[in-house]
Design a protein around this motif. Structure first.
Motif, PDB file in Angstrom:
ATOM      1  N   ASP A 292       0.840  -1.207   0.000  1.00 15.46           N
ATOM      2  CA  ASP A 292       0.000   0.000   0.000  1.00 15.46           C
ATOM      3  C   ASP A 292       0.870   1.250   0.000  1.00 15.46           C
ATOM      4  OD1 ASP A 292      -2.307  -1.490   0.021  1.00 15.46           O
ATOM      5  OD2 ASP A 292      -2.631  -1.290   2.184  1.00 15.46           O
ATOM      6  N   ALA A 293       1.921   1.213   0.775  1.00 13.92           N
ATOM      7  CA  ALA A 293       2.821   2.363   0.841  1.00 13.92           C
ATOM      8  C   ALA A 293       3.527   2.588  -0.487  1.00 13.92           C
ATOM      9  CB  ALA A 293       3.844   2.151   1.963  1.00 13.92           C
ATOM     10  N   GLN A 294       3.981   1.525  -1.111  1.00 10.00           N
ATOM     11  CA  GLN A 294       4.686   1.663  -2.386  1.00 10.00           C
ATOM     12  C   GLN A 294       3.773   2.215  -3.479  1.00 10.00           C
ATOM     13  OE1 GLN A 294       8.029   1.299  -2.869  1.00 10.00           O
ATOM     14  NE2 GLN A 294       7.516   2.253  -4.826  1.00 10.00           N
ATOM     15  N   ARG A 295       2.495   1.908  -3.420  1.00  8.38           N
ATOM     16  CA  ARG A 295       1.549   2.411  -4.431  1.00  8.38           C
ATOM     17  C   ARG A 295       1.453   3.933  -4.424  1.00  8.38           C
ATOM     18  NH1 ARG A 295      -1.180  -2.492  -3.756  1.00  8.38           N
ATOM     19  NH2 ARG A 295      -2.354  -1.796  -1.949  1.00  8.38           N
ATOM     20  N   GLN A 296       1.777   4.558  -3.320  1.00  9.96           N
ATOM     21  CA  GLN A 296       1.757   6.030  -3.287  1.00  9.96           C
ATOM     22  C   GLN A 296       2.709   6.602  -4.335  1.00  9.96           C
ATOM     23  OE1 GLN A 296      -1.111   6.685  -1.696  1.00  9.96           O
ATOM     24  NE2 GLN A 296      -0.079   8.485  -0.938  1.00  9.96           N
ATOM     25  N   PHE A 297       3.845   5.956  -4.533  1.00 13.86           N
ATOM     26  CA  PHE A 297       4.816   6.457  -5.507  1.00 13.86           C
ATOM     27  C   PHE A 297       4.382   6.175  -6.937  1.00 13.86           C
ATOM     28  CE2 PHE A 297       7.153   6.040  -1.574  1.00 13.86           C
ATOM     29  CZ  PHE A 297       7.763   7.280  -1.509  1.00 13.86           C
ATOM     30  N   ASP A 298       3.561   5.169  -7.126  1.00 11.32           N
ATOM     31  CA  ASP A 298       3.056   4.873  -8.462  1.00 11.32           C
ATOM     32  C   ASP A 298       2.001   5.891  -8.895  1.00 11.32           C
ATOM     33  OD1 ASP A 298       4.700   2.665  -8.392  1.00 11.32           O
ATOM     34  OD2 ASP A 298       3.103   1.325  -7.710  1.00 11.32           O
ATOM     35  N   ARG A 299       1.356   6.532  -7.965  1.00 10.47           N
ATOM     36  CA  ARG A 299       0.294   7.492  -8.277  1.00 10.47           C
ATOM     37  C   ARG A 299       0.833   8.830  -8.747  1.00 10.47           C
ATOM     38  NH1 ARG A 299      -2.969   6.026  -2.944  1.00 10.47           N
ATOM     39  NH2 ARG A 299      -4.057   4.229  -3.740  1.00 10.47           N
ATOM     40  N   PHE A 300       2.005   9.211  -8.271  1.00 14.09           N
ATOM     41  CA  PHE A 300       2.544  10.543  -8.577  1.00 14.09           C
ATOM     42  C   PHE A 300       3.888  10.378  -9.281  1.00 14.09           C
ATOM     43  CE2 PHE A 300       0.045  10.793  -4.669  1.00 14.09           C
ATOM     44  CZ  PHE A 300      -0.910  11.720  -5.057  1.00 14.09           C
ATOM     45  N   HIS A 301       3.933  10.744 -10.554  1.00 17.81           N
ATOM     46  CA  HIS A 301       5.145  10.532 -11.341  1.00 17.81           C
ATOM     47  C   HIS A 301       5.990  11.794 -11.501  1.00 17.81           C
ATOM     48  CE1 HIS A 301       3.787   6.548 -12.413  1.00 17.81           C
ATOM     49  NE2 HIS A 301       2.587   7.073 -12.589  1.00 17.81           N
ATOM     50  N   ALA A 302       5.355  12.952 -11.432  1.00 13.65           N
ATOM     51  CA  ALA A 302       6.099  14.194 -11.645  1.00 13.65           C
ATOM     52  C   ALA A 302       5.458  15.310 -10.830  1.00 13.65           C
ATOM     53  CB  ALA A 302       6.079  14.547 -13.124  1.00 13.65           C
ATOM     54  N   PHE A 303       6.241  16.362 -10.617  1.00 20.16           N
ATOM     55  CA  PHE A 303       5.772  17.486  -9.824  1.00 20.16           C
ATOM     56  C   PHE A 303       6.153  18.776 -10.520  1.00 20.16           C
ATOM     57  CE2 PHE A 303       6.703  13.940  -7.079  1.00 20.16           C
ATOM     58  CZ  PHE A 303       5.496  13.784  -6.445  1.00 20.16           C
ATOM     59  N   TYR A 304       5.294  19.743 -10.421  1.00 17.26           N
ATOM     60  CA  TYR A 304       5.560  21.040 -11.034  1.00 17.26           C
ATOM     61  C   TYR A 304       6.602  21.816 -10.235  1.00 17.26           C
ATOM     62  CZ  TYR A 304       4.689  25.495 -13.239  1.00 17.26           C
ATOM     63  OH  TYR A 304       4.835  26.663 -13.918  1.00 17.26           O
ATOM     64  N   GLN A 305       6.475  21.777  -8.904  1.00 20.49           N
ATOM     65  CA  GLN A 305       7.386  22.525  -8.054  1.00 20.49           C
ATOM     66  C   GLN A 305       8.712  21.786  -7.892  1.00 20.49           C
ATOM     67  OE1 GLN A 305       4.506  21.234  -6.851  1.00 20.49           O
ATOM     68  NE2 GLN A 305       3.106  22.966  -6.729  1.00 20.49           N
ATOM     69  N   GLY A 306       9.748  22.547  -7.581  1.00 24.97           N
ATOM     70  CA  GLY A 306      11.035  21.945  -7.290  1.00 24.97           C
ATOM     71  C   GLY A 306      11.028  21.300  -5.915  1.00 24.97           C
ATOM     72  N   ASP A 307      12.017  20.452  -5.668  1.00 25.51           N
ATOM     73  CA  ASP A 307      12.156  19.816  -4.362  1.00 25.51           C
ATOM     74  C   ASP A 307      13.637  19.577  -4.090  1.00 25.51           C
ATOM     75  OD1 ASP A 307      12.857  17.524  -5.821  1.00 25.51           O
ATOM     76  OD2 ASP A 307      10.881  16.633  -5.618  1.00 25.51           O
TER      77      ASP A 307
END
Length: 126
Positions: free
Chosen positions: A99-114
Motif C-alpha cells: 500500500d505504501a509503495q503504491r503512493q509512488f506509483d500514483r505521482f510521477h512528476a511534480f511542477y514545483q522543485g524539491d
C-alpha cells in the motif's frame, strides 16, 4: 525511497553512526561529523517539523547520508517525505508495504522543485 516495516528498523545499526534527532532540535546546530544516518521522528502525524529538518539537512547542511523517518509515519505522507530529502521511511506496525509503495506509483512528476530537483518543472522544459 526505501520503505521498511517497523520490526526491521533498528536504532543501533551496526557499522553506522546514527544520530537520533528530536523534532525540536535545530538541524543547523548539530555536529554531523562522522554521522552516517539521521533518524527524524514524527511523534504524531500532525507534527511536521521533521519535514523541515530533513529539508534543512539536505539543502543547507548538504548532508549526504541517510535520513530516516520514524514514528507516526503515514503512507499518504511518503511522497512528500521523499521530496523533502528522506531516504527511508519506517512504517507503523500493521501498515502494508505494498500500500505504501503504491503512493509512488500514483505521482510521477511534480511542477514545483524539491530537494532532488530544485528547479521547477517549467525550467527543465525551457
Amino acid at each position: 525511497m526505501k520503505i521498511i516495516a517497523a520490526h526491521d528498523h533498528s536504532t543501533t545499526a551496526s557499522g553506522q553512526n546514527v544520530l537520533e534527532m528530536p523534532n525540536d532540535a535545530d538541524p543547523l546546530a548539530q555536529d554531523l561529523a562522522g554521522i552516517d544516518r539521521i533518524d527524524l521522528h514524527f511523534p504524531k502525524f500532525t507534527d511536521g517539523r521533521a519535514f523541515s529538518q530533513a529539508r534543512l539537512l539536505r539543502q543547507r547542511r548538504q548532508f549526504a547520508g541517510e535520513i530516516r523517518a520514524t514514528g507516526d509515519v503515514l503512507i499518504d505522507q511518503l511522497v512528500q517525505m521523499a521530496r523533502c530529502g528522506f531516504d527511508v521511511a519506517v512504517l507503523r506496525e500493521g501498515v502494508d508495504l505494498a500500500d505504501a509503495q503504491r503512493q509512488f506509483d500514483r505521482f510521477h512528476a511534480f511542477y514545483q522543485g524539491d530537494v532532488a530537483h530544485p528547479l521547477p518543472h517549467f525550467r527543465d522544459a525551457a
